[in-house]
Design a protein around this motif. Structure first.
Motif, PDB file in Angstrom:
ATOM      1  N   ASP A 114       1.032  -1.197   0.083  1.00 33.63           N
ATOM      2  CA  ASP A 114      -0.148  -0.016   0.075  1.00 33.63           C
ATOM      3  C   ASP A 114       1.058   1.288   0.200  1.00 33.63           C
ATOM      4  N   PRO A 115       0.777   2.232  -1.080  1.00 35.72           N
ATOM      5  CA  PRO A 115       1.585   3.509  -1.148  1.00 35.72           C
ATOM      6  C   PRO A 115       1.679   4.274   0.532  1.00 35.72           C
ATOM      7  N   SER A 116       0.631   3.991   1.028  1.00 35.33           N
ATOM      8  CA  SER A 116       0.562   4.918   2.354  1.00 35.33           C
ATOM      9  C   SER A 116       1.447   4.207   3.332  1.00 35.33           C
ATOM     10  N   ASP A 117       1.958   2.965   3.106  1.00 33.99           N
ATOM     11  CA  ASP A 117       2.904   2.382   4.069  1.00 33.99           C
ATOM     12  C   ASP A 117       4.477   2.724   3.726  1.00 33.99           C
ATOM     13  N   LEU A 118       4.685   3.624   2.762  1.00 33.45           N
ATOM     14  CA  LEU A 118       5.869   4.087   2.329  1.00 33.45           C
ATOM     15  C   LEU A 118       6.339   5.435   2.703  1.00 33.45           C
ATOM     16  N   LEU A 119       7.219   5.486   3.563  1.00 30.49           N
ATOM     17  CA  LEU A 119       7.628   7.023   4.101  1.00 30.49           C
ATOM     18  C   LEU A 119       8.881   7.298   3.060  1.00 30.49           C
ATOM     19  N   LEU A 120       8.730   8.308   2.512  1.00 24.66           N
ATOM     20  CA  LEU A 120      10.026   8.809   1.937  1.00 24.66           C
ATOM     21  C   LEU A 120      10.696   9.773   2.421  1.00 24.66           C
ATOM     22  N   THR A 121      12.060   9.932   2.693  1.00 30.36           N
ATOM     23  CA  THR A 121      12.791  10.887   3.509  1.00 30.36           C
ATOM     24  C   THR A 121      13.880  11.351   2.383  1.00 30.36           C
ATOM     25  N   ARG A 122      13.797  12.818   2.222  1.00 37.01           N
ATOM     26  CA  ARG A 122      14.951  13.089   1.209  1.00 37.01           C
ATOM     27  C   ARG A 122      15.808  14.271   2.423  1.00 37.01           C
ATOM     28  N   THR A 123      17.182  13.860   2.300  1.00 36.48           N
ATOM     29  CA  THR A 123      18.169  14.463   3.009  1.00 36.48           C
ATOM     30  C   THR A 123      19.071  15.329   2.044  1.00 36.48           C
ATOM     31  N   ALA A 124      19.578  16.360   2.846  1.00 43.40           N
ATOM     32  CA  ALA A 124      20.531  17.145   2.112  1.00 43.40           C
ATOM     33  C   ALA A 124      21.915  16.299   1.925  1.00 43.40           C
ATOM     34  N   SER A 125      22.519  15.606   2.314  1.00 34.14           N
ATOM     35  CA  SER A 125      23.594  14.755   2.287  1.00 34.14           C
ATOM     36  C   SER A 125      23.676  13.265   2.532  1.00 34.14           C
ATOM     37  N   GLN A 126      24.776  12.442   2.096  1.00 33.72           N
ATOM     38  CA  GLN A 126      24.614  11.161   2.737  1.00 33.72           C
ATOM     39  C   GLN A 126      24.890  11.155   3.991  1.00 33.72           C
ATOM     40  N   THR A 127      25.566  12.086   4.819  1.00 29.22           N
ATOM     41  CA  THR A 127      25.856  12.031   6.341  1.00 29.22           C
ATOM     42  C   THR A 127      24.377  12.075   6.862  1.00 29.22           C
ATOM     43  N   ASP A 128      23.566  13.062   6.193  1.00 26.76           N
ATOM     44  CA  ASP A 128      22.255  13.207   6.758  1.00 26.76           C
ATOM     45  C   ASP A 128      21.352  11.927   6.792  1.00 26.76           C
ATOM     46  N   SER A 129      21.727  11.272   5.471  1.00 30.58           N
ATOM     47  CA  SER A 129      20.886   9.948   5.379  1.00 30.58           C
ATOM     48  C   SER A 129      21.342   8.721   6.329  1.00 30.58           C
ATOM     49  N   LEU A 130      22.616   8.949   6.439  1.00 30.11           N
ATOM     50  CA  LEU A 130      23.080   7.845   7.508  1.00 30.11           C
ATOM     51  C   LEU A 130      22.431   8.007   8.954  1.00 30.11           C
ATOM     52  N   ALA A 131      22.450   9.458   9.116  1.00 33.72           N
ATOM     53  CA  ALA A 131      21.913   9.741  10.495  1.00 33.72           C
ATOM     54  C   ALA A 131      20.638   9.485  10.691  1.00 33.72           C
ATOM     55  N   VAL A 132      19.618   9.703   9.628  1.00 38.65           N
ATOM     56  CA  VAL A 132      18.296   9.540   9.878  1.00 38.65           C
ATOM     57  C   VAL A 132      17.982   7.990   9.720  1.00 38.65           C
ATOM     58  N   ALA A 133      18.816   7.232   9.230  1.00 35.95           N
ATOM     59  CA  ALA A 133      18.826   5.700   8.973  1.00 35.95           C
ATOM     60  C   ALA A 133      19.117   5.096  10.286  1.00 35.95           C
ATOM     61  N   GLU A 134      20.080   5.638  10.851  1.00 33.02           N
ATOM     62  CA  GLU A 134      20.696   5.096  12.113  1.00 33.02           C
ATOM     63  C   GLU A 134      19.545   5.235  13.299  1.00 33.02           C
ATOM     64  N   GLU A 135      18.950   6.511  13.344  1.00 38.10           N
ATOM     65  CA  GLU A 135      17.912   6.483  14.334  1.00 38.10           C
ATOM     66  C   GLU A 135      16.658   5.934  13.966  1.00 38.10           C
ATOM     67  N   ALA A 136      16.525   5.591  12.816  1.00 40.91           N
ATOM     68  CA  ALA A 136      15.194   4.856  12.280  1.00 40.91           C
ATOM     69  C   ALA A 136      15.402   3.384  12.809  1.00 40.91           C
ATOM     70  N   LEU A 137      16.592   2.721  12.485  1.00 41.07           N
ATOM     71  CA  LEU A 137      17.157   1.499  12.801  1.00 41.07           C
ATOM     72  C   LEU A 137      16.991   1.286  14.503  1.00 41.07           C
ATOM     73  N   LYS A 138      17.646   2.055  15.158  1.00 41.10           N
ATOM     74  CA  LYS A 138      17.782   1.924  16.588  1.00 41.10           C
ATOM     75  C   LYS A 138      16.399   2.195  17.141  1.00 41.10           C
ATOM     76  N   ASP A 139      15.398   2.794  16.558  1.00 40.78           N
ATOM     77  CA  ASP A 139      14.161   3.276  17.309  1.00 40.78           C
ATOM     78  C   ASP A 139      13.180   1.837  17.380  1.00 40.78           C
ATOM     79  N   GLY A 140      13.430   0.944  16.397  1.00 42.33           N
ATOM     80  CA  GLY A 140      12.554  -0.149  16.099  1.00 42.33           C
ATOM     81  C   GLY A 140      11.132   0.072  15.834  1.00 42.33           C
ATOM     82  N   ALA A 141      10.728   1.120  15.584  1.00 43.63           N
ATOM     83  CA  ALA A 141       9.219   1.485  15.251  1.00 43.63           C
ATOM     84  C   ALA A 141       9.011   0.976  13.867  1.00 43.63           C
ATOM     85  N   LEU A 142       9.817   1.055  12.989  1.00 42.48           N
ATOM     86  CA  LEU A 142       9.771   0.715  11.592  1.00 42.48           C
ATOM     87  C   LEU A 142      10.464  -0.729  11.562  1.00 42.48           C
ATOM     88  N   PRO A 143       9.617  -1.804  10.936  1.00 42.05           N
ATOM     89  CA  PRO A 143      10.439  -2.928  10.607  1.00 42.05           C
ATOM     90  C   PRO A 143      11.549  -3.098   9.475  1.00 42.05           C
TER      91      PRO A 143
END
Length: 195
Positions: free
Chosen positions: A61-90
């Motif tokens: 379902d497209p509503s289950d896809l959360l798209l995040t656009r970041t300014a740099s790969q450093t920001d992408s890694l920070a967002v991904a690290e927090e999301a992975l650590k949080d565990g709210a998203l599988p």
């Protein structure tokens, strides 16, 4: 056609995996659909191509896809690290544009382990991280007997568990299931196999 998935699918939770090749986005969509919802997809804003959630309708379902656009790969890694650590998203997908160093790869692995989340880095070929649990190469396969364009060849090219292999797979849009299929030349009735 078999409905049995290749081994290691769904991808092991609590770990970060990698996929490369021309069908890596399709691999990510299928792996995400097999793992759970919702899915976070992290990519840099400067990338010219865009992901459109409606394009994932065959997978989820497209509503289950959360798209995040970041300014740099450093920001992408920070967002991904927090999301992975949080565990709210599988499932978290991270598009990588430059090689990860061992520290960055290890941080993602530790975050995934802490959150019990599955991570998948989409990488350009030849840019894998030593910290990745598995690395897959995904490529489309032309099937002259079928107009369906979902036939792919998935090959596991790195695996910390030690097993390698390659499979021809097809995604069934109606059932939203992955099927392992025989290569074209090995199907019953083809020129290379007895009838």
């Amino acid at each position: 056609m078999s409905s049995a998935s290749p081994p290691f699918l769904p991808l092991r939770a609590g770990r970060v995996h990698e996929a490369c090749g021309p069908a890596a986005t399709g691999f990510a969509a299928i792996a995400a659909a097999m793992t759970g919802k919702p899915v976070l997809w992290v990519r840099e804003a400067w990338q010219a191509d865009n992901l459109h959630p409606v394009g994932f309708l065959s997978f989820m379902d497209p509503s289950d896809l959360l798209l995040t656009r970041t300014a740099s790969q450093t920001d992408s890694l920070a967002v991904a690290e927090e999301a992975l650590k949080d565990g709210a998203l599988p499932f978290v997908v991270i598009e990588i544009t430059r090689p990860l160093n061992l520290r960055e790869g290890r941080r993602l692995q530790l975050a995934a382990q802490a959150g019990g989340t599955t991570g998948l880095c989409l990488i350009p070929e030849g840019m894998g991280s030593n910290a990745a649990e598995t690395r897959w190469h995904a490529a489309p396969v032309f099937d002259p007997q079928d107009e369906d364009s979902t036939l792919m060849r998935w090959e596991i090219i790195k695996n910390k568990a030690g097993t390698f292999g390659a499979w021809h797979v097809r995604w069934n849009r109606e059932t939203r299931r992955l099927h392992v299929v025989s290569p074209v030349g090995l199907r019953p009735g083809s020129a290379n196999t007895p009838d």
